[in-house]
Design an enzyme around this catalytic site. Structure first.
Site, PDB file in Angstrom:
ATOM      1  N   CYS A  24       0.840  -1.194   0.000  1.00 40.91           N
ATOM      2  CA  CYS A  24       0.000   0.000   0.000  1.00 40.91           C
ATOM      3  C   CYS A  24       0.877   1.248   0.000  1.00 40.91           C
ATOM      4  O   CYS A  24       1.805   1.357   0.808  1.00 40.91           O
ATOM      5  CB  CYS A  24      -0.923   0.011   1.216  1.00 40.91           C
ATOM      6  SG  CYS A  24      -2.177  -1.273   1.164  1.00 40.91           S
ATOM      7  N   GLN A  98      -4.001  -6.950  -6.384  1.00 33.25           N
ATOM      8  CA  GLN A  98      -4.576  -7.575  -5.192  1.00 33.25           C
ATOM      9  C   GLN A  98      -5.868  -6.844  -4.851  1.00 33.25           C
ATOM     10  O   GLN A  98      -5.848  -5.642  -4.575  1.00 33.25           O
ATOM     11  CB  GLN A  98      -3.612  -7.498  -4.012  1.00 33.25           C
ATOM     12  CG  GLN A  98      -4.123  -8.217  -2.765  1.00 33.25           C
ATOM     13  CD  GLN A  98      -3.240  -7.974  -1.541  1.00 33.25           C
ATOM     14  OE1 GLN A  98      -3.215  -6.869  -1.018  1.00 33.25           O
ATOM     15  NE2 GLN A  98      -2.523  -9.006  -1.104  1.00 33.25           N
ATOM     16  N   TYR A 185      -8.239  -8.419   7.531  1.00 29.02           N
ATOM     17  CA  TYR A 185      -9.198  -7.733   6.666  1.00 29.02           C
ATOM     18  C   TYR A 185     -10.440  -8.610   6.479  1.00 29.02           C
ATOM     19  O   TYR A 185     -10.561  -9.671   7.078  1.00 29.02           O
ATOM     20  CB  TYR A 185      -8.524  -7.334   5.353  1.00 29.02           C
ATOM     21  CG  TYR A 185      -7.346  -6.395   5.570  1.00 29.02           C
ATOM     22  CD1 TYR A 185      -7.453  -5.325   6.457  1.00 29.02           C
ATOM     23  CD2 TYR A 185      -6.130  -6.595   4.933  1.00 29.02           C
ATOM     24  CE1 TYR A 185      -6.381  -4.465   6.679  1.00 29.02           C
ATOM     25  CE2 TYR A 185      -5.055  -5.742   5.152  1.00 29.02           C
ATOM     26  CZ  TYR A 185      -5.186  -4.680   6.025  1.00 29.02           C
ATOM     27  OH  TYR A 185      -4.117  -3.840   6.247  1.00 29.02           O
ATOM     28  N   GLY A 330       8.944  -7.315  -0.976  1.00 30.21           N
ATOM     29  CA  GLY A 330       8.309  -6.009  -0.829  1.00 30.21           C
ATOM     30  C   GLY A 330       9.332  -4.936  -0.565  1.00 30.21           C
ATOM     31  O   GLY A 330       9.847  -4.293  -1.481  1.00 30.21           O
TER      32      GLY A 330
END
Length: 386
Positions: A24, A98, A185, A330
């Site tokens: 994000c 995603q 989530y 990442g």
């Protein structure tokens, strides 16, 4: 099978086993991507990654983690993503996205603002909180808003949101779709007994807690067709008392694979905002590899592993030793977007053939010159007598 061998998933073949884990960036406005996203994701494709997965992209505006999350809940968001998917494809990588819904962990500030719940101050700036939804009316942690428990009718509408977002993803040119079923989530909150206290068909037994995620998988598979691979990110262990463990996740992965999931992306934790809970999961190098290896071996489904993969030999052995079929990086790629190219060199291929020709044609001769100077004992500081 090596780090740089292709990986075929349905009708799509990744050119190598290195992927960009969704990260994000909190750089969107009304869910629209910007030039930042073009540069951010494009550099990973030029850097040699075989798969570039865009950040968690909300299927509904209330499913955003923060007000600055990207989205695919509107057709207006398609053109920006189409530009990015085309750029990634042109650079030789597979563009992926995603899809996610933050559920009870939505409506918070960016990480550099402590990820705190949005409040009146944010509302005064036009970024106020919005209603949260979850399987049960349980807050994600102290100080967080208590969400509304979804009704069965709302669950059906939510499944349609995932379908519609996936349809837009295909229209935008994405050739790999992942569902975010981890980190507390919405999908994960249905799966975990920590957050799902329902007594209807969507709660109670492990089978019932899996019902909503399986409905989402079916809807998304219908939207993307038979040729596009579908990945599902799991928290292999909740890490919280009373939470799901790896045994339950293995069985869940088996059901997901039977439902049309092609890859299990293995992560962990996040079911609550209590960091003390997550510390039960030791974070060392390759710290999800045991989970991805077990799922791969017992379910027979391809897996991805993520988590402190920083070294080319480390990444290579994760593939050759059967820990995973795909290695996702990442923060290591944030630090070095050209890590995949550098990994090739570290593992013995110094041809620079994998680079874009506009880069490789310059860097190859430069590497040979540097090697010659090094062999002669000359250094960058030689002129200074060092």
């Amino acid at each position: 099978m090596t780090l740089f061998s292709p990986l075929a998933l349905r009708d799509v073949t990744l050119p190598n086993r290195i992927g960009v884990s969704p990260m994000c960036m909190y750089a969107s406005s009304d869910g629209l991507v910007t030039d930042f996203h073009v540069a951010h994701l494009g550099r990973f494709a030029l850097g040699g990654a075989g798969l570039v997965i865009a950040e968690a992209t909300a299927v509904h505006p209330h499913g955003r983690i923060s007000p600055f999350d990207a989205g695919l809940w509107s057709d207006e968001q398609i053109p920006g993503w189409r530009r990015i998917a085309a750029l990634v494809s042109a650079a030789g990588a597979v563009p992926g996205v995603q899809l996610g819904h933050a559920g009870r962990r939505a409506a918070v500030r960016e990480p550099w603002r402590a990820g705190a719940p949005l409040d009146a101050e944010d509302a005064a700036s036009g970024f106020g909180p919005w209603p949260l939804v979850a399987p049960s009316a349980l807050a994600a942690g102290l100080g967080h808003t208590v969400p509304a428990a979804l009704t069965t009718e709302q669950i059906s509408r939510s499944v349609q949101d995932w379908h519609d977002a996936a349809t837009r993803a295909v229209t935008a040119g994405f050739r790999f779709v992942e569902l975010h079923g981890a980190h507390g989530y919405l999908l994960h909150s249905f799966l975990s007994p920590v957050s799902n206290r329902r007594s209807d068909d969507y709660g109670g037994s492990a089978e019932n807690r899996l019902r909503y995620p399986l409905e989402v998988v079916a809807a998304v598979r219908a939207a993307i067709g038979e040729g596009i691979p579908l990945s599902f990110r799991v928290s292999a262990v909740d890490g919280a008392e009373g939470g799901a463990g790896i045994d339950e996740t293995v069985e869940m992965a088996r059901r997901l694979a039977d439902a049309g999931v092609d890859l299990i992306d293995t992560s962990s934790g996040g079911i609550t905002t209590d960091r003390a809970v997550d510390t039960r999961i030791r974070r060392g190098f390759s710290f999800h590899a045991d989970f991805s290896r077990r799922i791969r071996a017992e379910v027979g489904v391809p897996t991805a592993t993520v988590g402190l993969v920083v070294d080319p030999e480390q990444a290579s052995r994760l593939i050759t030793h059967g820990d995973a079929d795909l290695v996702l990086l990442g923060r290591q790629l944030l630090d070095d977007p050209n890590w995949p190219h550098h990994a090739r060199i570290a593992l013995g291929d110094d041809s620079h053939d994998s680079w874009d020709v506009r880069f490789g044609s310059a860097l190859g001769p430069r590497a040979r010159t540097l090697a010659r100077l090094a062999s002669s004992g000359e250094s960058p500081l030689s002129r200074f007598g060092v």
